[in-house]
Design a protein around this motif. Structure first.
Motif, PDB file in Angstrom:
ATOM      1  N   ALA A  19     -15.627  -5.101 -17.651  1.00  0.00           N
ATOM      2  CA  ALA A  19     -16.360  -4.499 -18.759  1.00  0.00           C
ATOM      3  C   ALA A  19     -15.973  -3.043 -18.923  1.00  0.00           C
ATOM      4  CB  ALA A  19     -17.857  -4.616 -18.512  1.00  0.00           C
ATOM      5  N   ALA A  20     -15.664  -2.393 -17.819  1.00  0.00           N
ATOM      6  CA  ALA A  20     -15.388  -0.959 -17.872  1.00  0.00           C
ATOM      7  C   ALA A  20     -14.078  -0.652 -17.162  1.00  0.00           C
ATOM      8  CB  ALA A  20     -16.524  -0.185 -17.219  1.00  0.00           C
ATOM      9  N   PRO A  21     -13.004  -0.649 -17.884  1.00  0.00           N
ATOM     10  CA  PRO A  21     -11.704  -0.385 -17.264  1.00  0.00           C
ATOM     11  C   PRO A  21     -11.642   0.999 -16.635  1.00  0.00           C
ATOM     12  CG  PRO A  21     -11.521  -0.586 -19.672  1.00  0.00           C
ATOM     13  CD  PRO A  21     -12.916  -0.904 -19.311  1.00  0.00           C
ATOM     14  N   SER A  22     -12.589   1.834 -16.945  1.00  0.00           N
ATOM     15  CA  SER A  22     -12.523   3.199 -16.427  1.00  0.00           C
ATOM     16  C   SER A  22     -12.713   3.250 -14.923  1.00  0.00           C
ATOM     17  CB  SER A  22     -13.592   4.042 -17.084  1.00  0.00           C
ATOM     18  OG  SER A  22     -14.821   3.717 -16.499  1.00  0.00           O
ATOM     19  N   SER A  23     -13.030   2.122 -14.307  1.00  0.00           N
ATOM     20  CA  SER A  23     -13.160   2.175 -12.849  1.00  0.00           C
ATOM     21  C   SER A  23     -11.812   2.516 -12.220  1.00  0.00           C
ATOM     22  CB  SER A  23     -13.680   0.846 -12.311  1.00  0.00           C
ATOM     23  OG  SER A  23     -12.768  -0.161 -12.652  1.00  0.00           O
ATOM     24  N   LEU A  24     -10.781   2.537 -13.034  1.00  0.00           N
ATOM     25  CA  LEU A  24      -9.489   2.967 -12.526  1.00  0.00           C
ATOM     26  C   LEU A  24      -9.368   4.481 -12.514  1.00  0.00           C
ATOM     27  CD1 LEU A  24      -7.112   0.402 -14.208  1.00  0.00           C
ATOM     28  CD2 LEU A  24      -7.385   0.767 -11.766  1.00  0.00           C
ATOM     29  N   ALA A  25     -10.383   5.146 -13.043  1.00  0.00           N
ATOM     30  CA  ALA A  25     -10.354   6.607 -13.021  1.00  0.00           C
ATOM     31  C   ALA A  25     -10.294   7.086 -11.591  1.00  0.00           C
ATOM     32  CB  ALA A  25     -11.593   7.151 -13.709  1.00  0.00           C
ATOM     33  N   PRO A  26      -9.804   8.308 -11.395  1.00  0.00           N
ATOM     34  CA  PRO A  26      -9.655   8.808 -10.024  1.00  0.00           C
ATOM     35  C   PRO A  26     -10.957   8.657  -9.253  1.00  0.00           C
ATOM     36  CG  PRO A  26      -8.735  10.347 -11.580  1.00  0.00           C
ATOM     37  CD  PRO A  26      -9.352   9.256 -12.385  1.00  0.00           C
ATOM     38  N   GLN A  75       0.841  -1.194   0.000  1.00  0.00           N
ATOM     39  CA  GLN A  75       0.000   0.000   0.000  1.00  0.00           C
ATOM     40  C   GLN A  75       0.880   1.249   0.000  1.00  0.00           C
ATOM     41  OE1 GLN A  75      -2.045   0.566   3.669  1.00  0.00           O
ATOM     42  NE2 GLN A  75      -3.178   2.352   2.965  1.00  0.00           N
ATOM     43  N   LEU A  76       1.937   1.191   0.785  1.00  0.00           N
ATOM     44  CA  LEU A  76       2.772   2.379   0.986  1.00  0.00           C
ATOM     45  C   LEU A  76       3.621   2.698  -0.243  1.00  0.00           C
ATOM     46  CD1 LEU A  76       3.790   4.532   3.013  1.00  0.00           C
ATOM     47  CD2 LEU A  76       5.593   2.937   3.633  1.00  0.00           C
ATOM     48  N   LEU A  77       4.251   1.678  -0.807  1.00  0.00           N
ATOM     49  CA  LEU A  77       5.237   1.936  -1.864  1.00  0.00           C
ATOM     50  C   LEU A  77       4.667   2.649  -3.092  1.00  0.00           C
ATOM     51  CD1 LEU A  77       7.636  -1.105  -1.584  1.00  0.00           C
ATOM     52  CD2 LEU A  77       8.118   1.292  -1.118  1.00  0.00           C
ATOM     53  N   PRO A  78       3.509   2.228  -3.611  1.00  0.00           N
ATOM     54  CA  PRO A  78       2.976   2.965  -4.758  1.00  0.00           C
ATOM     55  C   PRO A  78       2.738   4.447  -4.438  1.00  0.00           C
ATOM     56  CG  PRO A  78       1.813   0.897  -4.473  1.00  0.00           C
ATOM     57  CD  PRO A  78       2.681   1.057  -3.269  1.00  0.00           C
ATOM     58  N   GLN A  79       2.257   4.712  -3.229  1.00  0.00           N
ATOM     59  CA  GLN A  79       2.015   6.111  -2.834  1.00  0.00           C
ATOM     60  C   GLN A  79       3.327   6.875  -2.781  1.00  0.00           C
ATOM     61  OE1 GLN A  79      -1.283   6.755  -2.097  1.00  0.00           O
ATOM     62  NE2 GLN A  79      -2.089   5.215  -0.681  1.00  0.00           N
ATOM     63  N   VAL A  80       4.331   6.238  -2.193  1.00  0.00           N
ATOM     64  CA  VAL A  80       5.638   6.884  -2.068  1.00  0.00           C
ATOM     65  C   VAL A  80       6.207   7.145  -3.452  1.00  0.00           C
ATOM     66  CG1 VAL A  80       8.026   6.468  -1.388  1.00  0.00           C
ATOM     67  CG2 VAL A  80       6.179   6.016   0.227  1.00  0.00           C
ATOM     68  N   ARG A  81       6.132   6.146  -4.320  1.00  0.00           N
ATOM     69  CA  ARG A  81       6.673   6.315  -5.676  1.00  0.00           C
ATOM     70  C   ARG A  81       5.916   7.404  -6.413  1.00  0.00           C
ATOM     71  NH1 ARG A  81       7.561   0.580  -5.584  1.00  0.00           N
ATOM     72  NH2 ARG A  81       9.814   0.251  -5.496  1.00  0.00           N
ATOM     73  N   GLY A  82       4.592   7.415  -6.238  1.00  0.00           N
ATOM     74  CA  GLY A  82       3.792   8.430  -6.909  1.00  0.00           C
ATOM     75  C   GLY A  82       4.173   9.822  -6.455  1.00  0.00           C
ATOM     76  N   ALA A 109      -4.462   8.340  -8.610  1.00  0.00           N
ATOM     77  CA  ALA A 109      -5.745   9.025  -8.553  1.00  0.00           C
ATOM     78  C   ALA A 109      -5.981   9.538  -7.138  1.00  0.00           C
ATOM     79  CB  ALA A 109      -6.848   8.067  -8.962  1.00  0.00           C
ATOM     80  N   GLY A 110      -5.610   8.724  -6.162  1.00  0.00           N
ATOM     81  CA  GLY A 110      -5.780   9.124  -4.769  1.00  0.00           C
ATOM     82  C   GLY A 110      -4.969  10.373  -4.461  1.00  0.00           C
ATOM     83  N   ILE A 111      -3.732  10.393  -4.944  1.00  0.00           N
ATOM     84  CA  ILE A 111      -2.868  11.550  -4.676  1.00  0.00           C
ATOM     85  C   ILE A 111      -3.475  12.809  -5.291  1.00  0.00           C
ATOM     86  CG2 ILE A 111      -0.632  12.602  -5.218  1.00  0.00           C
ATOM     87  CD1 ILE A 111       0.570   9.751  -5.009  1.00  0.00           C
ATOM     88  N   ILE A 112      -3.909  12.679  -6.564  1.00  0.00           N
ATOM     89  CA  ILE A 112      -4.449  13.864  -7.242  1.00  0.00           C
ATOM     90  C   ILE A 112      -5.730  14.325  -6.549  1.00  0.00           C
ATOM     91  CG2 ILE A 112      -5.424  14.687  -9.427  1.00  0.00           C
ATOM     92  CD1 ILE A 112      -3.463  12.777 -10.833  1.00  0.00           C
ATOM     93  N   ALA A 113      -6.591  13.374  -6.212  1.00  0.00           N
ATOM     94  CA  ALA A 113      -7.844  13.748  -5.562  1.00  0.00           C
ATOM     95  C   ALA A 113      -7.576  14.429  -4.218  1.00  0.00           C
ATOM     96  CB  ALA A 113      -8.709  12.504  -5.363  1.00  0.00           C
ATOM     97  N   PRO A 146      -8.846  15.555 -18.868  1.00  0.00           N
ATOM     98  CA  PRO A 146      -7.925  14.869 -19.769  1.00  0.00           C
ATOM     99  C   PRO A 146      -6.973  13.947 -19.014  1.00  0.00           C
ATOM    100  CG  PRO A 146      -7.534  17.259 -19.745  1.00  0.00           C
ATOM    101  CD  PRO A 146      -8.778  17.004 -18.990  1.00  0.00           C
ATOM    102  N   SER A 147      -6.538  14.391 -17.874  1.00  0.00           N
ATOM    103  CA  SER A 147      -5.569  13.563 -17.160  1.00  0.00           C
ATOM    104  C   SER A 147      -6.193  12.229 -16.799  1.00  0.00           C
ATOM    105  CB  SER A 147      -5.093  14.270 -15.893  1.00  0.00           C
ATOM    106  OG  SER A 147      -5.976  14.026 -14.832  1.00  0.00           O
ATOM    107  N   ALA A 148      -7.445  12.294 -16.378  1.00  0.00           N
ATOM    108  CA  ALA A 148      -8.101  11.043 -16.012  1.00  0.00           C
ATOM    109  C   ALA A 148      -8.201  10.153 -17.243  1.00  0.00           C
ATOM    110  CB  ALA A 148      -9.477  11.337 -15.444  1.00  0.00           C
ATOM    111  N   ALA A 149      -8.628  10.780 -18.347  1.00  0.00           N
ATOM    112  CA  ALA A 149      -8.800   9.998 -19.561  1.00  0.00           C
ATOM    113  C   ALA A 149      -7.464   9.435 -20.033  1.00  0.00           C
ATOM    114  CB  ALA A 149      -9.438  10.861 -20.637  1.00  0.00           C
ATOM    115  N   GLU A 150      -6.456  10.321 -20.055  1.00  0.00           N
ATOM    116  CA  GLU A 150      -5.190   9.869 -20.600  1.00  0.00           C
ATOM    117  C   GLU A 150      -4.467   8.949 -19.632  1.00  0.00           C
ATOM    118  OE1 GLU A 150      -2.750  12.943 -22.339  1.00  0.00           O
ATOM    119  OE2 GLU A 150      -4.571  14.047 -22.833  1.00  0.00           O
TER     120      GLU A 150
END
Lengths: 80, 125, 882
Positions: C357-364, B110-117, C374-378, C446-450
């Motif tokens: 079915a919807a890979p977009s669930s990886l969107a932020p 959990q930690l490493l991806p956050q740190v890398r990001g 996505a977590g960091i940006i949010a 765009p960032s989410a999409a790209e």
């Protein structure tokens, strides 16, 4: 200022203070069908509010002050 | 090599983070409370990332972050590590200057991806 | 064992120790907030550490303990004896677990139902303390913590069942720039008596977007209503920012719960479940539209489904929210995604299948942190939405920019970073977040999409770290930096913990080195006497003195490492005294002084058992019960003082109580009854000599062996233990006023300075500690009094014995050429004794080893040592010789 009694209606004017809560409660107990007129009331102490909530009377007039009226109506579940 | 300052009063937690981070190729410096962290910052700083515990003696995590953010130095991301999951604690951390708020217990995956990001490296090319 | 587990166990031990100490301190200062805070922190640390491992019972118990200390810290419950007992018991349990873990040497414990049951019982009793006390003190008020623990913004809105319309109104207000906050105000029951008018507080706020007044318990019948016990509870959404609202309630912060509302917190679908709605197809279409940024398509699809759904359904609510968000915040992809997710969960569609079915669930997604970027940006967006302007805002903004830059770099979206610097600059100039927030909003879609195209293609790559760190190829310049930084990185804590065995090894090595060094003077002598090279002899002596100095310093340095404060032993006394006093029904005030006094580890360790014994004796026999004390005109609580100090090269420890003291007459009689002394001695003994009889083997003052200090051992054991480390003990007592024991121990016992003496052609050593002086006495100056010989030294009669007699050697002592006899005057307790020997030689430093094997029983010897020439020196113990 305070409480005026007209037959079976209690008219409240200006501010109803904390010490008025007992009087209000007593009157409501003695007059189960009594009504309360709040038109000229500008504020009532929270103790009075809970007396009104615990023993809700018929309200003939809501306060002119819209904000106060709004809160009272919601407290007494009588919002339009 | 990116340098990470790990601030926690619990030696076990510091060692835990050190092991995870060093294994991933980061250099780790430790501080046992906010005050020592500020000293380390003065001596060896600024760092590339801060891992901050909240509850510490002398100067807690909030205090450290505020002091860090008030400094006129290159500002790096900070991760606040907490046991509290309430939004109130989270908001307090973000207000103080954290860039991420994560809740214990922390797992390496959990930690490493956050740190890398937050270090902007390790981009899969 | 792995180092982390090692560290965990050693830190836990220290922490448990500190918890015990703080608890006892708290007993004397139950209102000390600082102490409570520290206690909480200690328990908290312990719990946090245990969470790194898989020790469920430990974590469970510590969780209970933490909650309890949290309640104490917040003054929800008071400190009490039973609380301390319960916590100590919990710590004992943890200690036992630690032992088990240490024995297993493994980061896991085999399952054990008994242990699990014990943990549950302990946790229950810890928790009962919280509820029992809390309800006892305040039956009606729920603990404030239960209010705080609830997620104030999100959960309260939903729980309070704020109608959707009201939440939408608040949402619109916020979108239009009007900050809105959530308020829950529960006045104290007795607030009217403090002159407060909660209703006035409420009506002074701007008109709420939603409000509710309830009673915290059902209203009693009007006849029994107490108008002056406040039961009101106000809740509302106020068009005010959190800061203003907090200011409004600044005098009663603990009675209100406030939080600032965000669009995401308000947009919570409510309504009945909707399992019959054909949502799967819609979700696929909607997700595609969301990904491709097709607003119109998404709006149309949503409207269509909304028409098909009954308005009371939760899916309808979600769709209304989605449409509102599309209308007002078309770029807020995370929130839109969140609402789609809600429909998906509500419709009971398997999330994994939907993901496929919807890979977009990886969107932020603000709630789903499985995608770290996505977590960091949010989170940065969330910080930028904060409206406060603290002094550290510029730093915070720059850190946000750094985080965003890193996150975008991480996913390879370098082009997106363009404009970030300008946005940051603008934000810094205006000292507000808006420019950065706007920039981020522009990038978000765009960032989410790209980012999706990057992240979605290898969905695993997003969470699994790349195999090789990108900076393996470093330039020469960076390598230098790397070197320096590595050093920095290892400039870790300034104190380290070292295994005792390693220090013991160092000690043995320096011991051997001192012995080896001592061989040099012999070598010098041989060079001169045997080989006749005086020059070489002198050089060897020169080298020796250098080596000697270094060895001395080294020995001193190692000694310093071995020094421990006496607190190492003292720290266990508060609890010992407390528990023992409880058992005996006595009240005791323990005073510890000079805990920082240091002495060698071995000395300190050898102190532990004798001191425990002395303390138990004091509590058991010395101090009276509270009734007896009151009757004697003393305070009910007895006083036990343990005081340490250093005196030149010795450490002195005094244990004094103000108890009943020791009556010499009783001692005399007892000693006589036990046959320790005969009738003559009985009459001759001074009071002090009588007191010293309690150190005699087989003497015990207690009428019967008690549970505590009895066990068949008496003070003679204490004296032997103290003597073993070259210590002495003396006792003073005043009947009715108390007893004082005084231990005097060498600061260090690793290296002993002995004098070499010769008798009957053999060499022996005598510890210099015991040697008062050495003199040559003319045979004519030796007087014979009856069977005893004696001499007069500086007006003082010193009894004389010959070493050969003491050792049972049938030889006369040899005088020197002048007819004088060599006498070593030793001090035993406070008496002097002259031992006649053949010759006194040099003094040497030796490492004293106790006699082992069958020699171990040999009386009269302190031990043996290896000398520089390889020979063995027997070291005498004058006290035992007599």
């Amino acid at each position: 200022m305070g409480i005026e009694i007209h037959d079976d209606t209690l008219r409240i004017s200006d501010i109803l203070g904390v010490e008025d809560a007992e009087i209000l409660l007593e009157w409501l107990l003695k007059n189960p069908g009594g009504a309360v007129d709040l038109a000229e009331c500008t504020h009532l102490h929270a103790a009075n509010l809970q007396v009104l909530m615990a023993s809700p009377p018929r309200i003939t007039n809501w306060p002119d002050d819209a904000l106060l009226a709004d809160w009272l109506k919601h407290a007494l579940n009588q919002e339009e | 090599m990116k340098r990470i300052l790990v601030i926690d009063d619990a030696a076990t937690v510091r060692l835990y983070h050190r092991e995870i981070l060093e294994q991933a190729g980061f250099a780790v410096t430790e501080a046992i409370n906010g005050l020592e962290a500020l000293e380390k910052l003065e001596a060896d700083g600024p760092f590339d990332l801060y891992l901050v515990d909240i509850n510490m003696p002398k100067l807690d995590g909030y205090g450290f972050l505020k002091a860090l953010r008030e400094k006129d130095i290159p500002q790096a991301p900070a991760i606040m590590i907490s046991t509290e999951s309430s939004p109130r604690d989270r908001e307090a951390a973000l207000v103080a200057g954290a860039n991420l708020y994560i809740i214990k217990p922390i797992r390496p995956e959990q930690l490493l991806p956050q740190v890398r990001g937050l270090l902007g490296e390790g981009h899969p090319s | 064992m792995n180092p982390l587990l090692d560290q965990f166990i050693s830190e836990s031990r220290d922490t448990i120790q500190s918890i015990g100490e703080r608890l006892l301190q708290l007993e004397n200062a139950p209102a000390d907030h600082e102490l409570m805070n520290e206690l909480f922190r200690l328990v908290h640390t312990l719990k946090g550490n245990s969470g790194l491992f898989d020790f469920p019972e430990m974590t469970r118990v510590l969780h209970g303990a933490e909650d309890l200390m949290d309640a104490v810290r917040d003054s929800r419950i008071g400190y009490s004896q039973s609380l301390a007992d319960q916590l100590l018991e919990a710590m004992d349990f943890i200690s036992a677990l630690l032992d088990e873990i240490l024995d297993g040497g493994d980061a896991s414990l085999p399952a054990d139902t008994e242990r699990t049951a014990a943990a549950m019982v302990l946790t229950d009793s810890l928790r009962q303390l919280i509820t029992a006390q809390a309800t006892q003190e305040d039956t009606a008020t729920p603990a404030p913590e239960t209010l705080l623990a609830r997620d104030p913004a999100m959960a309260s809105c939903a729980e309070a069942q704020i109608p959707e319309a009201a939440r939408m109104e608040a949402y619109r207000q916020i979108i239009q720039g009007q900050a809105c906050s959530w308020m829950s105000y529960q006045p104290e029951e007795d607030c009217f008596f403090k002159g407060e008018d909660p209703f006035y507080q409420i009506t002074q706020l701007p008109a709420p977007l939603w409000r509710r007044v309830t009673a915290r318990e059902p209203w009693p019948a009007p006849e029994t209503l107490d108008a002056y016990r406040c039961l009101l509870h106000f809740e509302s959404i106020v068009p005010m920012d959190l800061q203003g609202l907090t200011g409004h309630f600044r005098y009663i912060p603990d009675q209100v719960q406030l939080s600032s509302l965000s669009p995401a917190a308000l947009a919570i679908p409510t309504g009945d479940a909707h399992d019959s709605i054909p949502a799967a197809e819609y979700l696929q279409t909607a997700t595609e539209h969301l990904q491709s940024g097709d607003h119109e398509g998404l709006i149309q699809a949503s409207r269509l489904l909304l028409e098909l759904s009954s308005p009371k359904l939760r899916v309808a609510s979600a769709l209304r929210w989605l449409l509102l968000v599309m209308e007002t915040r078309p770029d807020d992809v995370p929130l839109q995604q969140q609402l789609l997710d809600d429909i998906r969960h509500g419709a009971g569609i398997d999330t994994d299948a939907a993901n496929a079915a919807a890979p977009s669930s990886l969107a932020p997604n603000m709630r789903d942190m499985s995608d770290p970027i996505a977590g960091i940006i949010a989170t940065q967006a969330e910080i930028l939405a904060l409206t406060d302007v603290p002094p550290w805002l510029p730093g915070r903004l720059r850190a946000i920019a750094a985080s965003l830059r890193a996150a975008f770099t991480h996913v390879g979206q370098l082009t997106l970073i363009e404009g970030l610097d300008e946005a940051l600059q603008a934000a810094l100039e205006r000292n507000q977040s808006t420019p950065l927030a706007r920039w981020l909003a522009d990038q978000a879609l765009p960032s989410a999409a790209e980012a999706n195209t990057v992240l979605a293609a290898p969905p695993i790559a997003a969470t699994v770290p790349p195999a090789a760190p990108s900076d393996t190829a470093t330039s020469a310049g960076e390598t230098r930096k790397f070197g320096r930084r590595m050093e920095d990185a290892h400039a870790g804590p300034s104190a380290i913990k070292v295994d005792q065995a390693k220090i013991d090894r160092l000690m043995n090595l320096i011991g051997e080195m001192i012995v080896a060094k001592n061989a040099l003077p012999y070598l010098a002598a041989r060079a001169e006497n045997v080989f006749g090279v005086r020059e070489l002899s002198r050089e060897i002596r020169g080298q020796y003195s250098t080596l000697n100095r270094i060895a001395d310093e080294m020995q001193d340095a190692i000694m310093q490492v071995r020094l421990l404060p006496v607190s190492f032993v003292f720290q266990r006394f508060p609890r010992l005294v407390r528990d023992t006093a409880h058992k005996l029904g006595k009240e005791v005030r323990l005073i510890l002084e000079g805990e920082e006094t240091e002495a060698d580890k071995n000395v300190i360790e050898s102190l532990a058992d004798p001191l425990v014994h002395i303390i138990r004796n004091s509590l058991d026999h010395g101090l009276e019960t509270p009734e007896e004390r009151r009757a004697a005109g003393k305070p009910a609580a007895g006083r036990l003082t343990i005081r340490a100090r250093s005196e030149s090269d010795r450490v002195v420890i005094e244990i004094a109580d103000d108890g009943r003291g020791i009556d010499p007459t009783v001692i005399r009689r007892k000693a006589y009854e036990k046959g320790i002394i005969d009738e003559q001695t009985l009459e001759r003994l001074t009071d002090q000599e009588a007191l010293n009889l309690i150190f005699a083997p087989g003497f015990s003052t207690a009428g019967q062996v008690s549970d505590l200090s009895g066990r068949g051992v008496g003070m003679d054991v204490v004296r032997t233990a103290v003597a073993r480390v070259n210590g002495s003990i003396d006792l003073k007592s005043q009947p009715g006023e108390g007893t004082r024991l005084r231990l005097s121990l060498p600061l260090s016992m690793a290296v002993t300075n002995v004098m070499v003496i010769v008798s009957a052609g053999q060499r022996f050593g005598v510890a210099m500690d015991a040697v008062a002086e050495t003199v040559q006495i003319a045979q004519t100056n030796i007087q014979r009094i009856k069977h005893q010989t004696a001499t007069v030294l500086r007006d003082r009669v010193v009894p004389l014995v010959t070493l050969n007699d003491l050792l049972g050697l049938d030889e006369a002592q040899v005088p020197n050429e002048d007819g004088e006899l060599a006498v070593v005057v030793v001090r035993i307790e406070n008496d002097f004794l002259g031992i006649i020997v053949d010759d006194c030689r040099e003094t040497v430093d030796i490492i004293l080893k106790p006699l082992a094997g069958f020699l171990g029983n040999l009386q009269g010897y302190a031990g043996s040592a290896l000398l520089g020439d390889g020979s063995v020196l027997l070291v005498l113990n004058p006290r035992e010789l007599l």
